[in-house]
Write a protein that holds these residues in place. Structure first.
Motif, mmCIF file in Angstrom:
data_model
loop_
_atom_site.group_PDB
_atom_site.id
_atom_site.type_symbol
_atom_site.label_atom_id
_atom_site.label_comp_id
_atom_site.label_asym_id
_atom_site.label_seq_id
_atom_site.Cartn_x
_atom_site.Cartn_y
_atom_site.Cartn_z
ATOM 1 N N TYR A 33 27.994 -28.361 -53.378
ATOM 2 C CA TYR A 33 28.595 -28.614 -54.907
ATOM 3 C C TYR A 33 29.662 -27.949 -54.080
ATOM 4 O O TYR A 33 30.340 -27.774 -53.001
ATOM 5 C CB TYR A 33 28.109 -27.420 -55.409
ATOM 6 N N ALA A 34 31.166 -28.306 -54.745
ATOM 7 C CA ALA A 34 32.343 -27.602 -54.428
ATOM 8 C C ALA A 34 32.599 -26.552 -55.398
ATOM 9 O O ALA A 34 31.792 -26.940 -56.198
ATOM 10 C CB ALA A 34 33.355 -28.980 -55.233
ATOM 11 N N THR A 36 34.615 -25.877 -56.601
ATOM 12 C CA THR A 36 35.717 -26.208 -58.475
ATOM 13 C C THR A 36 34.791 -26.797 -59.701
ATOM 14 O O THR A 36 35.027 -26.743 -60.490
ATOM 15 C CB THR A 36 36.696 -27.121 -57.983
ATOM 16 N N ASP A 37 32.829 -27.076 -58.616
ATOM 17 C CA ASP A 37 32.224 -27.887 -59.624
ATOM 18 C C ASP A 37 31.717 -26.926 -60.889
ATOM 19 O O ASP A 37 31.610 -25.452 -60.510
ATOM 20 C CB ASP A 37 31.551 -28.293 -59.048
ATOM 21 N N VAL A 38 31.678 -27.765 -61.925
ATOM 22 C CA VAL A 38 30.681 -26.443 -63.267
ATOM 23 C C VAL A 38 30.252 -25.587 -62.673
ATOM 24 O O VAL A 38 29.434 -24.700 -62.972
ATOM 25 C CB VAL A 38 30.919 -27.391 -64.333
ATOM 26 N N GLU A 39 28.402 -26.306 -62.053
ATOM 27 C CA GLU A 39 27.617 -25.914 -61.267
ATOM 28 C C GLU A 39 28.132 -24.474 -60.930
ATOM 29 O O GLU A 39 26.740 -23.967 -60.077
ATOM 30 C CB GLU A 39 26.780 -27.143 -60.344
#
Length: 67
Positions: A33-34, A36-39
């Protein structure tokens, strides 16, 4: 550096933040994941919630998040 006295409720000490940041970064790398990802935001929220509810052992947090 750890202190023997507790911080006021809701306040995290620098060493606590450092541990959570380290675990969060490790989880992001493992999951791909980055930040900034929602996850990633959901992961951070879950980690903070568990920590505030009393799950403060780094090893147990790693197990919970499989990191």
């Amino acid at each position: 550096m750890k202190f023997d006295y507790p911080a006021p409720e809701g306040v995290l000490m620098p060493y606590e933040l450092a541990m959570l940041q380290r675990l969060f970064n490790r989880a992001l790398r493992k999951q791909g994941y980055a930040k900034t990802d929602v996850e990633a935001k959901m992961l951070a929220t879950t980690m903070m919630d568990l920590y505030r509810r009393g799950l403060r052992d780094e090893r147990k947090l790693r197990i919970m998040f499989a990191i």
